[in-house]
Design a protein around this motif. Structure first.
Motif, PDB file in Angstrom:
ATOM      1  N   LEU A  28     -29.171 -39.609  -7.288  1.00  0.00           N
ATOM      2  CA  LEU A  28     -28.360 -38.739  -6.454  1.00  0.00           C
ATOM      3  C   LEU A  28     -27.430 -39.609  -5.627  1.00  0.00           C
ATOM      4  N   THR A  29     -26.143 -39.311  -5.667  1.00  0.00           N
ATOM      5  CA  THR A  29     -25.177 -40.054  -4.857  1.00  0.00           C
ATOM      6  C   THR A  29     -24.608 -39.135  -3.786  1.00  0.00           C
ATOM      7  N   LEU A  30     -24.439 -39.667  -2.588  1.00  0.00           N
ATOM      8  CA  LEU A  30     -23.913 -38.894  -1.465  1.00  0.00           C
ATOM      9  C   LEU A  30     -22.910 -39.736  -0.694  1.00  0.00           C
ATOM     10  N   THR A  31     -21.773 -39.149  -0.359  1.00  0.00           N
ATOM     11  CA  THR A  31     -20.801 -39.852   0.469  1.00  0.00           C
ATOM     12  C   THR A  31     -21.108 -39.612   1.940  1.00  0.00           C
ATOM     13  N   TYR A  32     -20.751 -40.605   2.742  1.00  0.00           N
ATOM     14  CA  TYR A  32     -20.755 -40.461   4.202  1.00  0.00           C
ATOM     15  C   TYR A  32     -19.594 -41.301   4.713  1.00  0.00           C
ATOM     16  N   ASP A  33     -19.283 -41.200   5.969  1.00  0.00           N
ATOM     17  CA  ASP A  33     -18.152 -41.927   6.520  1.00  0.00           C
ATOM     18  C   ASP A  33     -18.421 -43.428   6.460  1.00  0.00           C
ATOM     19  N   GLY A  34     -17.797 -44.106   5.492  1.00  0.00           N
ATOM     20  CA  GLY A  34     -17.969 -45.546   5.357  1.00  0.00           C
ATOM     21  C   GLY A  34     -18.765 -45.991   4.155  1.00  0.00           C
ATOM     22  N   GLY A  35     -19.290 -45.037   3.381  1.00  0.00           N
ATOM     23  CA  GLY A  35     -20.067 -45.502   2.250  1.00  0.00           C
ATOM     24  C   GLY A  35     -20.563 -44.404   1.331  1.00  0.00           C
ATOM     25  N   PHE A  72     -11.933 -40.853   2.851  1.00  0.00           N
ATOM     26  CA  PHE A  72     -12.581 -39.632   2.380  1.00  0.00           C
ATOM     27  C   PHE A  72     -12.631 -39.685   0.858  1.00  0.00           C
ATOM     28  N   ASN A  73     -13.824 -39.688   0.322  1.00  0.00           N
ATOM     29  CA  ASN A  73     -14.003 -39.852  -1.117  1.00  0.00           C
ATOM     30  C   ASN A  73     -14.827 -38.697  -1.665  1.00  0.00           C
ATOM     31  N   ARG A  74     -14.401 -38.178  -2.810  1.00  0.00           N
ATOM     32  CA  ARG A  74     -15.117 -37.089  -3.450  1.00  0.00           C
ATOM     33  C   ARG A  74     -15.924 -37.623  -4.623  1.00  0.00           C
ATOM     34  N   LEU A  75     -16.946 -36.867  -5.025  1.00  0.00           N
ATOM     35  CA  LEU A  75     -17.829 -37.288  -6.105  1.00  0.00           C
ATOM     36  C   LEU A  75     -17.886 -36.234  -7.197  1.00  0.00           C
ATOM     37  N   ASN A  76     -17.906 -36.690  -8.437  1.00  0.00           N
ATOM     38  CA  ASN A  76     -18.086 -35.808  -9.584  1.00  0.00           C
ATOM     39  C   ASN A  76     -19.012 -36.465 -10.587  1.00  0.00           C
ATOM     40  N   ALA A 101     -17.848 -32.518   6.773  1.00  0.00           N
ATOM     41  CA  ALA A 101     -19.216 -32.466   6.275  1.00  0.00           C
ATOM     42  C   ALA A 101     -19.878 -31.150   6.651  1.00  0.00           C
ATOM     43  N   HIS A 102     -20.504 -30.522   5.667  1.00  0.00           N
ATOM     44  CA  HIS A 102     -21.306 -29.324   5.894  1.00  0.00           C
ATOM     45  C   HIS A 102     -22.320 -29.228   4.759  1.00  0.00           C
ATOM     46  N   PRO A 103     -23.373 -28.436   4.916  1.00  0.00           N
ATOM     47  CA  PRO A 103     -24.437 -28.404   3.913  1.00  0.00           C
ATOM     48  C   PRO A 103     -23.924 -28.108   2.516  1.00  0.00           C
ATOM     49  N   ALA A 104     -24.548 -28.764   1.538  1.00  0.00           N
ATOM     50  CA  ALA A 104     -24.142 -28.621   0.144  1.00  0.00           C
ATOM     51  C   ALA A 104     -25.382 -28.485  -0.725  1.00  0.00           C
ATOM     52  N   LEU A 105     -25.168 -27.947  -1.931  1.00  0.00           N
ATOM     53  CA  LEU A 105     -26.262 -27.619  -2.833  1.00  0.00           C
ATOM     54  C   LEU A 105     -25.963 -28.099  -4.243  1.00  0.00           C
ATOM     55  N   VAL A 106     -26.980 -28.642  -4.918  1.00  0.00           N
ATOM     56  CA  VAL A 106     -26.898 -28.884  -6.361  1.00  0.00           C
ATOM     57  C   VAL A 106     -28.245 -28.497  -6.957  1.00  0.00           C
ATOM     58  N   ILE A 107     -28.200 -27.806  -8.098  1.00  0.00           N
ATOM     59  CA  ILE A 107     -29.425 -27.392  -8.776  1.00  0.00           C
ATOM     60  C   ILE A 107     -29.811 -28.454  -9.797  1.00  0.00           C
ATOM     61  N   ASP A 108     -31.085 -28.844  -9.774  1.00  0.00           N
ATOM     62  CA  ASP A 108     -31.601 -29.857 -10.699  1.00  0.00           C
ATOM     63  C   ASP A 108     -32.852 -29.320 -11.361  1.00  0.00           C
ATOM     64  N   GLY A 109     -32.671 -28.664 -12.512  1.00  0.00           N
ATOM     65  CA  GLY A 109     -33.810 -28.078 -13.201  1.00  0.00           C
ATOM     66  C   GLY A 109     -34.469 -27.005 -12.360  1.00  0.00           C
ATOM     67  N   THR A 148     -23.792 -39.265   7.914  1.00  0.00           N
ATOM     68  CA  THR A 148     -23.762 -37.815   7.728  1.00  0.00           C
ATOM     69  C   THR A 148     -23.298 -37.478   6.314  1.00  0.00           C
ATOM     70  N   PRO A 149     -24.121 -36.805   5.509  1.00  0.00           N
ATOM     71  CA  PRO A 149     -23.762 -36.550   4.103  1.00  0.00           C
ATOM     72  C   PRO A 149     -22.620 -35.551   3.979  1.00  0.00           C
ATOM     73  N   ASN A 150     -21.762 -35.810   3.008  1.00  0.00           N
ATOM     74  CA  ASN A 150     -20.652 -34.909   2.751  1.00  0.00           C
ATOM     75  C   ASN A 150     -20.688 -34.467   1.288  1.00  0.00           C
ATOM     76  N   GLU A 151     -20.076 -35.209   0.388  1.00  0.00           N
ATOM     77  CA  GLU A 151     -20.103 -34.880  -1.039  1.00  0.00           C
ATOM     78  C   GLU A 151     -21.397 -35.392  -1.676  1.00  0.00           C
ATOM     79  N   LEU A 152     -21.803 -34.746  -2.774  1.00  0.00           N
ATOM     80  CA  LEU A 152     -22.965 -35.230  -3.511  1.00  0.00           C
ATOM     81  C   LEU A 152     -22.761 -34.986  -5.008  1.00  0.00           C
TER      82      LEU A 152
END
Length: 408
Positions: free
Chosen positions: A54-61, A81-85, A360-368, A400-404
Motif C-alpha cells: 500500500l502506498t500513501l502520499t503525505y506532505d513531503g513523501g 502534491f503528488n497523485r498515485l495510481n 487531505a481527507h479520508p479515502a477508501l480502497v477495496i482489497d478483496g 497526514t495521508p492523502n492519496e493511496l
C-alpha cells in the motif's frame, strides 16, 4: 478537421528512457536520482517479505506499507502534491508528479521500494486507465496520450514500447483502449469539454458524440460497456454505439464511475446542485448498462442525513456491491441491485469535507474481502473486514495521508 489524430511509436515523439531526467531540474518535486538515493527504508529490504504493498502520499513523501499488516516498509521523500495510481501489474505505482508519470517500484516482490528513474514524460499528467491488459496515460497539458501493455514494466528497464496519440486540443481528458484495439478518448479544449470520439485499431476516427458537456472520467462495466460522466447525465458506448442517458434533475453532474468487469451495473457519483461549494456529495446514482438499448435510466440514491462523501470514498467489492465511506465515519454497504444501504460499520471519527479536492481527507480502497481506510485526523490507516466491520490492522504514518494506491 476531425482527423487531427496521429499515431506513432514513442521513439518518434522523442519519448525515451532518457526523458526521465526531465524531473531533475524541477523545484517542486524531488529528482528521481535524489529520491532513489534517499529512499532506503528504515528496515533493510532483505527483511521485508514479499507481498502486496500500500502506498500513501503525505506532505513531503510517500509511505510504502505492507498492505496486510499495515507496517511501514519504506518512506520515500518527494516534494509537491503528488497523485498515485496503481499500475495493475502487482508491483508498481504511477506517481503523478512534476514532469510526468514517475514509476514507483513498491517492492512487492520483496525488493527494496524505490522511486525509479523511469518517467513517462507529460507536461500535466492526468488520468491513468487500465483495461484488458492495456494502460493509457493522458497528458492534460497537451492532449497527448500513450498506450502500452500493462505488465510491460515487469522485469524491464526504462520505458516499454508505446503507441502515441494526439487529441485535437489540450484538455483535462481521459482515454481507454478496448480489447479489440478500439480507443475512446474525450473531446475538449482548455475552456470546455464536449464529448467522446472513437478510434479504430489503426487510429482512424470512426465516430464521435459531442453532446456530453463537461465530460469527465470513464468506466468499463461488464461486456465492455463504457461510460463517461456528463454535466447532465451519462454517455454510454455499448456494442459500437453511443447512447446518452439523461439525469433526472435539471442539473445532474456525473464525474466518476465505479465499475467492475463482471457487473453490468455502474455506480457513479452524482451532484444535483450546481452552486454547491466544496467536494462533498449527498447522492449516488446507478446505471444498468445491460439495459441501455431498452431505455436505461439514471437511478439516484439520496444518502441518509449526515452521510456525505467525496470521489475518494467509493469502491466496489468482488461481488459487485458498492461501499461508501461517509462523513459520519462509517463504511456503508450498498446493494447495487436494490440500490439500498444494507449495512453500516463505524470505522473512523466523523469528518468534514475539504475546501479543495486536493486537500487531505479520508479515502477508501477495496482489497478483496477488506477495505483500507485512511484517517488523516490521526495520521493513520485501517484495514477493515467487510464481513464483520472489524478493524483488523492499523498503521501509523509519517505524515497526514492523502492519496493511496494498492499494488497486489
Amino acid at each position: 478537421m476531425h482527423h487531427s489524430f496521429t499515431r506513432r511509436r514513442a521513439a518518434a515523439l522523442g519519448i525515451a528512457t532518457a526523458a526521465a531526467i526531465a524531473l531533475a531540474g524541477c523545484t517542486t518535486a524531488a529528482s528521481p536520482d535524489s529520491s532513489t538515493e534517499a529512499s532506503a527504508p528504515e528496515t533493510p529490504a532483505a527483511t521485508a517479505e514479499a507481498g502486496p504493498r500500500l502506498t500513501l502520499t503525505y506532505d513531503g513523501g510517500i509511505a510504502v506499507l505492507d498492505a496486510e499488516t499495515l507496517e511501514q516498509v519504506a518512506d520515500l521523500p518527494i516534494e509537491g502534491f503528488n497523485r498515485l495510481n496503481t499500475a495493475g501489474d502487482g508491483q508498481h505505482v504511477y506517481v503523478t508528479t512534476v514532469g510526468g508519470f514517475q514509476v514507483l517500484d513498491t517492492g512487492a516482490d520483496g525488493s527494496e521500494p524505490a522511486l525509479t528513474d523511469t518517467v513517462f514524460e507529460a507536461t500535466t499528467p492526468g488520468h491513468v486507465v487500465r483495461h484488458e491488459g492495456r494502460t493509457v496515460l493522458f497528458d492534460d497539458g497537451t492532449g497527448n496520450f500513450v498506450a502500452f501493455d500493462t505488465d510491460a514494466l515487469l522485469g524491464a528497464e526504462g520505458l516499454p514500447e508505446l503507441e502515441a496519440y494526439e487529441s485535437e486540443a489540450a484538455h483535462h481528458g481521459v482515454a481507454v483502449e478496448l480489447a479489440d484495439g478500439t480507443i475512446l478518448s474525450t473531446l475538449g479544449d482548455s475552456e470546455s469539454r464536449s464529448g467522446v470520439r472513437v478510434l479504430d485499431d489503426h487510429g482512424h476516427e470512426t465516430a464521435r458524440f459531442e453532446e456530453c458537456p463537461s465530460v469527465h472520467g470513464e468506466g468499463v462495466a461488464a461486456d465492455e460497456a463504457v461510460l463517461f460522466g456528463c454535466e447532465d447525465g451519462v454517455l454510454t458506448y455499448v456494442d459500437g454505439s453511443f447512447v446518452k442517458i439523461g439525469s433526472p434533475d435539471e442539473f445532474g453532474r456525473v464525474g466518476n464511475a465505479y465499475v467492475t468487469d463482471e457487473s453490468p451495473i455502474a455506480v457513479v457519483d452524482y451532484k444535483d446542485d450546481p452552486d454547491a461549494e466544496g467536494s462533498l456529495l449527498h447522492s449516488l446514482a446507478f446505471v444498468d448498462t445491460a439495459s441501455v438499448e431498452d431505455g436505461a435510466q439514471l437511478d439516484v440514491l439520496a444518502l441518509p442525513d449526515g452521510v456525505e462523501y467525496t470521489w475518494r470514498g467509493v469502491g466496489r467489492d468482488d461481488a459487485g456491491d458498492a461501499w461508501l465511506l461517509g462523513t459520519d465515519g462509517a463504511l456503508h454497504h450498498i446493494d447495487v441491485e436494490t440500490q439500498e444501504i444494507v449495512a453500516s460499520f463505524p470505522v473512523i471519527e466523523a469528518w468534514e469535507g475539504p475546501a479543495e479536492w486536493q486537500e487531505a481527507h479520508p479515502a477508501l480502497v477495496i482489497d478483496g474481502g477488506s477495505a483500507i481506510v485512511t484517517e488523516p485526523a490521526s495520521n493513520s490507516v485501517h484495514r477493515v473486514d467487510l464481513a464483520t466491520g472489524e478493524v483488523t490492522a492499523t498503521g501509523e504514518l509519517p505524515g497526514t495521508p492523502n492519496e493511496l494506491a494498492l499494488a497486489r
